[in-house]
Motif scaffolding. Structure first.
Motif, PDB file in Angstrom:
ATOM      1  N   GLY A  14      61.422 -24.468  83.494  1.00  0.00           N
ATOM      2  CA  GLY A  14      60.088 -25.049  83.673  1.00  0.00           C
ATOM      3  C   GLY A  14      59.450 -24.619  84.983  1.00  0.00           C
ATOM      4  O   GLY A  14      58.307 -24.157  85.016  1.00  0.00           O
ATOM      5  N   LEU A  15      60.203 -24.751  86.064  1.00  0.00           N
ATOM      6  CA  LEU A  15      59.649 -24.350  87.360  1.00  0.00           C
ATOM      7  C   LEU A  15      59.425 -22.843  87.392  1.00  0.00           C
ATOM      8  O   LEU A  15      58.475 -22.358  88.004  1.00  0.00           O
ATOM      9  CB  LEU A  15      60.573 -24.775  88.503  1.00  0.00           C
ATOM     10  CG  LEU A  15      60.688 -26.274  88.767  1.00  0.00           C
ATOM     11  CD1 LEU A  15      61.683 -26.545  89.881  1.00  0.00           C
ATOM     12  CD2 LEU A  15      59.332 -26.866  89.132  1.00  0.00           C
ATOM     13  N   ILE A  58      58.488 -20.904  84.917  1.00  0.00           N
ATOM     14  CA  ILE A  58      57.245 -20.545  84.237  1.00  0.00           C
ATOM     15  C   ILE A  58      56.033 -21.123  84.959  1.00  0.00           C
ATOM     16  O   ILE A  58      55.077 -20.414  85.275  1.00  0.00           O
ATOM     17  CB  ILE A  58      57.259 -21.050  82.781  1.00  0.00           C
ATOM     18  CG1 ILE A  58      58.362 -20.347  81.994  1.00  0.00           C
ATOM     19  CG2 ILE A  58      55.904 -20.828  82.115  1.00  0.00           C
ATOM     20  CD1 ILE A  58      58.571 -20.916  80.613  1.00  0.00           C
ATOM     21  N   PHE A  59      56.083 -22.438  85.235  1.00  0.00           N
ATOM     22  CA  PHE A  59      54.870 -23.103  85.711  1.00  0.00           C
ATOM     23  C   PHE A  59      54.680 -23.020  87.218  1.00  0.00           C
ATOM     24  O   PHE A  59      53.630 -23.412  87.726  1.00  0.00           O
ATOM     25  CB  PHE A  59      54.847 -24.558  85.252  1.00  0.00           C
ATOM     26  CG  PHE A  59      54.767 -24.686  83.759  1.00  0.00           C
ATOM     27  CD1 PHE A  59      53.675 -24.183  83.061  1.00  0.00           C
ATOM     28  CD2 PHE A  59      55.790 -25.278  83.042  1.00  0.00           C
ATOM     29  CE1 PHE A  59      53.604 -24.283  81.681  1.00  0.00           C
ATOM     30  CE2 PHE A  59      55.723 -25.390  81.665  1.00  0.00           C
ATOM     31  CZ  PHE A  59      54.635 -24.878  80.979  1.00  0.00           C
ATOM     32  N   VAL A  66      56.255 -17.925  88.006  1.00  0.00           N
ATOM     33  CA  VAL A  66      55.433 -16.952  87.285  1.00  0.00           C
ATOM     34  C   VAL A  66      53.956 -17.218  87.547  1.00  0.00           C
ATOM     35  O   VAL A  66      53.172 -16.307  87.846  1.00  0.00           O
ATOM     36  CB  VAL A  66      55.730 -17.001  85.769  1.00  0.00           C
ATOM     37  CG1 VAL A  66      54.720 -16.170  85.001  1.00  0.00           C
ATOM     38  CG2 VAL A  66      57.148 -16.524  85.493  1.00  0.00           C
TER      39      VAL A  66
END
Lengths: 325, 301
Positions: free
Chosen positions: A47-48, A50-51, A54
């Motif tokens: 999660g971290l 991607i959000f 990235v």
């Protein structure tokens, strides 16, 4: 937190197989550990990844490219986006605005929440009631508070609460939000945020107050120190770490202000024409209305830079204070 | 903590200042506590004024709200302001309430569970590279939250998340700060529980699920409550992602009152009441957990 409410261990579990070779067992135990670690941390890391990673990496690259109505990279323009923003008077105005706002709201909230904490902490009876009363505004969203402030307390019509009170003293109805000189809208913004936040920080100060050893106060009382003297010589120095943490939270929160500014000034006006805007509002307009993701990204990093600078500055000033004592 | 030692030293009164006689000191403290109560009552009243104004206006008619003659209470209680909220086709208020509820109800437990899982692994399962993982997670805290909104929008937008429920929820599920809080909580967790579980043949995951989670309920309740509040009150992110009225949250629906052509004032206030009611109830019922959560997350930063 005790172990007493632990559910009964399941007794039908397979006992660990007697290992033929202890070395292999240690190896598989190691692998089991790594597997468990991976399973437990995977959701957070993905999660971290991607959000945050990235997203921020992509945005950083976008800030150097021409990206209108697209989030594709490739049309590199160097620092143009940054230059364009910094030469934009409205963005610069929003930076000045937010620094002024921060300089106003942070000391006020700090003093008010510390004062409330000391008062609430002093009483024996009714402490829970007062704590609830001051904390309750924290349940309200900025949007909801902005509704109450804009449409009822400080509404420009004569039936608004501020104007009703003013009428008692013979004052004419004042358009609180629309008045730019003198900037009466500051009263609206500052009282709103103060009301909403003071309880939260009061809770933090109370937690700090309760960790001060009682014997210090007893000693001070024996020495005949008055309340003000006690506060200055014991309470305030002992709250040092709490105060530094709270100040940091307040600064970061104020510099990122958006919700109530947007609700009060932007809705109704066409975007871009609102008289008062924070940097985040400006970026929202750039990204969502103009769909210029390059300039928007550049702004996000400029705002980060401002926040980092302010927190470093705070750290330096308070750090020096610590060196002295 | 040098001030612990310094403070008493500063306490002795300077020479020449005489100690006040006992009786007047006693009177002084009595007067002091009366003044304290008086000040607190006054301040509490000021703090509650906005709630009072809101409720009063929400139950009035438009002429009553806009009347220049002050009225302490509505002439009659106009509950129809509340029912009127839900039958405006331009503003799907019921739908937006439902959306907010779903978002908060999903976000609070899932985000708290993810943080607890990672926090436990980082505190208690020693593997090579653990420090790197911790640094990766803590590193995201360096960047102010509101500044990530645009980068996140770019990513979620490119994955087709605009106007979708997952787009509204997903970015809020990963709270690095809660990981740090859980980690320090689990670091001080008694090791006997885990050892007993291991001896009983539980795997690492089994220990976590059967022994650690059930023993973290207060922590989970506190951080879960804060997470619920954040999800319910969040504005900027739903404003960007929920562009279609069907994916509005209650905060967006509320702010849309100000953009509509004619503002029905009592209905606006009724909508505000509905928007804040769930959290006000929560603050009254679960205050202990909320206070604990605030104190914990505020002082760790």
């Amino acid at each position: 937190m005790t172990a007493t409410d632990t559910p009964p261990l399941h007794t039908d579990a397979v006992p660990p197989a007697p290992a033929a070779a202890p070395r292999r067992r240690r190896l598989s135990e190691r692998r089991a550990k790594i597997l468990a670690f991976a399973v437990l941390t995977a959701p957070m890391l993905i999660g971290l990844g991607i959000f945050r990673y990235v997203a921020i990496g992509w945005s950083f690259l976008l800030s150097f490219s021409e990206a209108r109505r697209t989030i594709a990279l490739g049309d590199w323009v160097g620092l143009d986006n940054y230059q364009q923003l910094l030469s934009d008077e409205r963005f610069r105005g929003s930076l000045t605005m937010i620094v002024l706002f921060t300089a106003l709201i942070v000391p006020l909230t700090f003093a008010a929440s510390l004062g409330l904490a000391v008062l609430v902490n002093r009483v024996r009876r009714g402490r829970a009631f007062f704590r609830t009363a001051f904390l309750l505004p924290a349940a309200v969203s900025y949007v909801a508070a902005a509704m109450i402030w804009k449409m009822s307390l400080f509404s420009g019509v004569p039936s608004g609460l501020a104007n009703t009170l003013g009428a008692l003293f013979g004052a004419d109805p004042t358009p609180w939000i629309q008045t730019q000189s003198p900037p009466l809208y500051w009263i609206v913004l500052v009282t709103l945020r103060l009301w909403l936040q003071v309880g939260l920080y009061m809770i933090l100060f109370i937690a700090g107050l309760q960790s001060i050893p009682r014997h210090l106060y007893e000693a001070a009382e024996l020495d005949g120190a008055g309340p003000w003297r006690t506060f200055r010589s014991i309470t305030f120095p002992m709250l040092r770490n709490t105060s530094v943490a709270i100040l940091l939270l307040m600064l970061i929160a104020a510099l990122q202000a958006f919700d109530e500014f947007y609700t009060i000034f932007s809705t109704g006006a066409s975007l871009g024409s609102e008289p008062v805007r924070t940097p985040l509002m400006h970026l929202y307009g750039v990204a969502l209305q103009d769909q210029d993701y390059g300039v928007g990204s550049a702004g996000a990093f400029l705002l980060t830079l401002l926040i980092v600078l302010v927190t470093l500055l705070q750290g330096r000033i308070l750090g020096f204070a610590r060196d002295k004592d | 903590m040098t001030s612990t030692l310094d403070a008493p030293r500063t306490a002795p009164r300077p020479a020449g200042v005489k100690r006040p006689p006992r009786a007047s000191r006693l009177r002084g403290t009595l007067l002091g506590s009366v003044l304290t109560y008086l000040a607190l009552c006054l301040l509490a009243a000021v703090c509650l004024i906005p709630f009072y104004m809101l409720l009063r206006n929400a139950l009035m008619t438009t002429p009553e709200v806009t009347s220049t003659d002050w009225q302490w209470l509505p002439g009659a209680l106009h509950w129809e302001n509340f029912t009127g909220l839900f039958d405006n086709p331009e503003r799907p208020f019921g739908r937006s309430l439902m959306n907010s509820l779903i978002i908060a109800v999903v976000t609070a437990p899932v985000a708290t569970l993810f943080a607890s899982m990672a926090g436990y692994a980082l505190a208690r399962i020693a593997v090579p590279g653990r420090a790197v993982v911790l640094a990766l997670i803590v590193g995201t805290l360096m960047i102010p939250q509101a500044v990530t909104f645009l980068p996140t929008f770019v990513v979620v937008g490119s994955m087709g998340g605009v106007n979708t429920m997952w787009g509204l929820i997903a970015p809020g599920l990963f709270n690095a700060f809660a990981v740090v809080l859980f980690r320090s909580f689990y670091l001080s967790f008694p090791a006997e529980i885990e050892e007993a579980g291991r001896l009983d043949g539980l795997s690492h995951l089994g220990v976590y699920r059967r022994l650690i989670l059930p023993n973290s309920t207060t922590m989970i309740a506190s951080l879960g409550a804060l997470s619920f509040i954040d999800a319910w009150n969040s504005f900027l992110w739903p404003l960007m992602i929920g562009q279609d009225p069907n994916s509005w949250t209650v905060q967006i629906a509320l702010s849309s009152f100000l953009t509509s052509q004619t503002v029905d004032l009592p209905e606006l206030f009724a909508g505000t009441v509905v928007a804040i009611l769930p959290l006000v109830i929560m603050f009254l019922v679960a205050q202990r957990h909320i206070v604990q959560g605030i104190a914990m997350s505020g002082l760790k930063s």
